[in-house]
Structure formats: structure tokens, C-alpha cells
Design a protein around this motif. Structure first.
Motif, PDB file in Angstrom:
ATOM      1  N   ALA A   1       0.830  -1.208   0.000  1.00 46.69           N
ATOM      2  CA  ALA A   1       0.000   0.000   0.000  1.00 46.69           C
ATOM      3  C   ALA A   1       0.861   1.254   0.000  1.00 46.69           C
ATOM      4  O   ALA A   1       0.577   2.224  -0.722  1.00 46.69           O
ATOM      5  CB  ALA A   1      -0.936  -0.012   1.209  1.00 46.69           C
ATOM      6  N   ALA A   2       1.944   1.242   0.797  1.00 49.73           N
ATOM      7  CA  ALA A   2       2.831   2.402   0.858  1.00 49.73           C
ATOM      8  C   ALA A   2       3.557   2.627  -0.462  1.00 49.73           C
ATOM      9  O   ALA A   2       3.719   3.768  -0.915  1.00 49.73           O
ATOM     10  CB  ALA A   2       3.844   2.221   1.990  1.00 49.73           C
ATOM     11  N   ALA A   3       3.989   1.525  -1.095  1.00 45.52           N
ATOM     12  CA  ALA A   3       4.727   1.635  -2.355  1.00 45.52           C
ATOM     13  C   ALA A   3       3.881   2.281  -3.436  1.00 45.52           C
ATOM     14  O   ALA A   3       4.388   3.076  -4.246  1.00 45.52           O
ATOM     15  CB  ALA A   3       5.203   0.258  -2.801  1.00 45.52           C
TER      16      ALA A   3
ATOM     17  N   ALA B   1      11.900   6.513  -1.510  1.00 45.54           N
ATOM     18  CA  ALA B   1      12.032   5.360  -0.636  1.00 45.54           C
ATOM     19  C   ALA B   1      10.833   5.311   0.300  1.00 45.54           C
ATOM     20  O   ALA B   1      10.393   6.338   0.821  1.00 45.54           O
ATOM     21  CB  ALA B   1      13.320   5.449   0.173  1.00 45.54           C
ATOM     22  N   THR B   2      10.304   4.114   0.530  1.00 45.40           N
ATOM     23  CA  THR B   2       9.150   3.987   1.410  1.00 45.40           C
ATOM     24  C   THR B   2       9.141   2.602   2.039  1.00 45.40           C
ATOM     25  O   THR B   2      10.023   1.781   1.794  1.00 45.40           O
ATOM     26  CB  THR B   2       7.843   4.253   0.638  1.00 45.40           C
ATOM     27  OG1 THR B   2       6.756   4.370   1.577  1.00 45.40           O
ATOM     28  CG2 THR B   2       7.544   3.128  -0.351  1.00 45.40           C
ATOM     29  N   GLY B   3       8.161   2.341   2.875  1.00 50.74           N
ATOM     30  CA  GLY B   3       8.029   1.049   3.531  1.00 50.74           C
ATOM     31  C   GLY B   3       6.709   0.974   4.266  1.00 50.74           C
ATOM     32  O   GLY B   3       5.927   1.935   4.289  1.00 50.74           O
ATOM     33  N   GLY B   4       6.456  -0.177   4.883  1.00 55.72           N
ATOM     34  CA  GLY B   4       5.170  -0.406   5.515  1.00 55.72           C
ATOM     35  C   GLY B   4       4.811   0.581   6.596  1.00 55.72           C
ATOM     36  O   GLY B   4       3.630   0.891   6.809  1.00 55.72           O
TER      37      GLY B   4
ATOM     38  N   ALA C   1       2.623   3.506   5.508  1.00 53.51           N
ATOM     39  CA  ALA C   1       1.258   3.304   5.026  1.00 53.51           C
ATOM     40  C   ALA C   1       0.243   3.889   6.007  1.00 53.51           C
ATOM     41  O   ALA C   1       0.442   3.885   7.222  1.00 53.51           O
ATOM     42  CB  ALA C   1       0.978   1.818   4.832  1.00 53.51           C
ATOM     43  N   ALA C   2      -0.851   4.387   5.466  1.00 54.31           N
ATOM     44  CA  ALA C   2      -1.956   4.845   6.303  1.00 54.31           C
ATOM     45  C   ALA C   2      -2.588   3.646   6.993  1.00 54.31           C
ATOM     46  O   ALA C   2      -2.774   2.591   6.379  1.00 54.31           O
ATOM     47  CB  ALA C   2      -2.990   5.568   5.451  1.00 54.31           C
ATOM     48  N   MET C   3      -2.922   3.782   8.275  1.00 56.74           N
ATOM     49  CA  MET C   3      -3.462   2.654   9.027  1.00 56.74           C
ATOM     50  C   MET C   3      -4.730   2.099   8.383  1.00 56.74           C
ATOM     51  O   MET C   3      -4.997   0.903   8.441  1.00 56.74           O
ATOM     52  CB  MET C   3      -3.731   3.067  10.471  1.00 56.74           C
ATOM     53  CG  MET C   3      -2.476   3.322  11.296  1.00 56.74           C
ATOM     54  SD  MET C   3      -1.517   1.811  11.615  1.00 56.74           S
ATOM     55  CE  MET C   3      -2.493   1.074  12.927  1.00 56.74           C
TER      56      MET C   3
END
Length: 313
Positions: free
Chosen positions: A137-139, A253-256, A259-261
Motif C-alpha cells: 500500500a505504501a509503495a 524510498a518507502t516502507g510499511g 502506510a496509512a493505518m
């Protein structure tokens, strides 16, 4: 006493041991989860094998193992909120998830979230969602994926990749996924158009999508991100999850944890609706943790590996 997987030195699967440990209990503002399933992620064996990765997560020796878990709340401490004894839950517990019992603070936080598990989703499936689902979701959120986009997904056959493909298809994007040729049929069942990774990737993508690629997410290193840049994709529409905090070229760059809850609710709803399928490649009892991690570390797993029977009952 209860059981937990621990390691006292960094190394391969051989450093992991199932130990009898004192049974933890929920204190004020905490709940205890009786763990019934725990899924594996590359970061788990990365932490156990590489001191620099462990340091990035603040992990010191000796340490427990694993992050993703699902189970049942069986103790609620004073002033703990949001959960009751008997609630089915899934979430994260950094470097201590593969155990009979895990204690989590409430209200839960982004680094160790806990969600209620909906009826209709098994504990095995629920245990796969915290890292892989939220990272996917974050990606996609990082690149603002939209209907009509053509997105190039690097490492599409892995645990995160199968979520990325399906979430992207739900958004209305066309998905081209890099993978080994032996995984092509696996990817097609989720709606991706597979392409072989390695030298010449840009040319192969041009052949598949002569009208161009508009977004990309790299779930394994930098090859896909660099290819997307070469294909003219704008850096802000390229994300990476495994290339460190400062990837080159201005990509994101991103990761879990980003992500929005509420992304978890959307994923759970899609699973219940049958529009997202979670492939579980293999299950192992806790006593076979070394075999499970060996399989995970080989990097050829189609889907998720789950540790089951992680409870004394």
C-alpha cells in the motif's frame, strides 16, 4: 514457561533456536496475544544475519525473531484500550513475533500495530498482511498510482509483489512485473504481464508497452527503478522499498511504516470480497523455523511462508 525463537549471534538459519522462556504477561496499557500464526519477511532473516540491518531497527543481542503475527488476545492489562479477551487480532511485534505469546502496548502505534481480524479471514492469511500488505500500500501511495497508469513492478513474484499487483489492478492500472521466467504463470493469475529481469530489461518493457510506462515500484534493489528512469518515468512516480533510505535519482524510498493505518481495512475488505488472494507458499511448525527461514532466504518463494502451531494451546 512458553516457547520463543531467539538468536544470540548473527548468522544464517543455524543461529535460530526454539527456547523455553518465561511466559510474558500483559502489564498496564498492554494486551497479550496467544500467537497462532506468524509469517516471514526478508527483513526477519536480514535482521538475524546482518548486524547493520539489526542496528537500523534498534535490535541488539540476544533477540527474538519475526514481526508479523496473528492470534487471540488472552490477557488485557489495566487501562489497555481497544481490545478484549477473545478478540482475534493480527499485527506486528518487532523481533519477537515467532513465539507462543506476545505482549503489545495499547493504543498500538505504527511500528507495532494491532488490528482486529475480520471473520472470514484465517489467522494464517491475517499473519501475512502487516508487512507485505502495508508495504504494498505504501509503495503505491508513494507514486500516487491512478486509473490508466502503466506501472512497472520489480520483484513482482515475492510476498509484497503479489499485493502490489492486485492493489494496482484494483486501482485500475496496467501492471508489468519483472520476475524469473518460471514465475510467469504465477504472475499472470493475478493480472500482471510478466517480463524477465536482468540486462536488456528496458528494451523488453518497451516491446511490451510501446506507449510507455507512467509509474514504477522496485521491490528488490534498484534495477527496476533505474530502468524506469531510463524509460522516462518521473522520479516522483518511482518508489523503492529495499534500496536504503536515500535511493539515487530522486526516486522515493518507502516502507510499511509509511502506510496509512486505514490501508489495512481496504486490504481486508478486498480479501473478503475475493478481489485479493493471498498465496501461502508453505507452512511450518515452530520447531522447523530453520527450514522455513532457509526456504525464505533462497528468494524463490511464490507467496508467503507462515509458521503455524506457534502455540501451546
Amino acid at each position: 514457561m512458553s516457547r520463543a525463537v531467539v538468536f544470540e549471534s548473527f548468522g544464517g538459519p543455524e543461529v535460530l533456536e526454539v527456547r523455553d522462556v518465561p511466559e510474558p504477561h500483559a502489564g498496564p496499557g498492554e494486551v497479550r496475544v496467544r500467537v497462532t500464526a506468524a509469517s516471514l519477511n526478508p527483513m526477519d532473516w536480514g535482521i538475524a544475519s546482518r548486524p547493520e540491518v539489526a542496528a537500523r531497527f534498534g535490535i541488539t543481542l540476544p533477540s527474538g525473531f519475526g514481526y508479523d503475527l496473528a492470534g487471540v488476545v488472552d490477557e488485557v492489562g489495566a487501562h489497555a484500550t481497544g481490545f478484549a479477551v477473545g478478540d482475534r487480532v493480527h499485527g506486528g511485534a518487532l523481533s519477537r513475533a515467532v513465539a507462543d505469546f506476545v505482549v503489545v502496548k495499547t493504543p498500538t502505534e505504527a511500528t507495532e500495530p494491532l488490528w482486529h481480524t475480520p471473520d472470514g479471514i484465517s489467522d494464517e492469511v491475517a499473519s501475512t498482511l502487516p508487512v507485505a500488505g502495508m508495504t504494498a500500500a505504501a509503495a503505491l501511495a508513494a507514486i500516487d498510482l491512478r486509473p490508466g497508469d502503466t506501472v512497472l513492478v520489480g520483484g513482482a513474484a515475492g510476498g509484497v509483489g503479489v499485493f502490489v499487483i492486485q492493489l494496482a489492478k484494483l486501482i485500475g492500472a496496467r501492471v508489468i512485473g519483472t520476475a524469473a521466467e518460471g514465475t510467469f504463470e504465477f504472475l499472470r493469475q493475478f493480472g500482471a504481464e510478466p517480463v524477465t529481469y536482468g540486462p536488456g530489461l528496458a528494451d523488453r518493457v518497451r516491446t511490451l508497452a510501446p506507449e510507455g510506462v507512467t509509474a514504477a515500484t522496485d521491490l528488490y534493489g534498484l534495477e527496476t527503478a533505474e530502468t524506469a528512469l531510463a524509460l522516462g518515468v518521473q522520479p516522483e512516480r518511482i518508489s523503492t522499498i529495499a534500496a536504503g533510505p536515500n535511493p539515487p535519482g530522486g526516486v522515493r524510498a518507502t516502507g510499511g511504516f509509511d502506510a496509512a493505518m486505514e490501508a489495512m481495512e481496504r486490504i481486508s475488505d478486498a480479501i473478503l470480497a475475493g478481489t485479493i488472494t493471498v498465496p501461502i507458499a508453505a507452512t511450518f511448525p515452530i520447531e522447523q523455523i530453520r527450514d522455513a527461514v532457509t526456504l525464505q532466504a533462497e528468494g524463490h518463494v511464490h507467496g508467503k511462508i507462515v509458521i503455524t502451531g506457534s502455540t501451546t494451546g
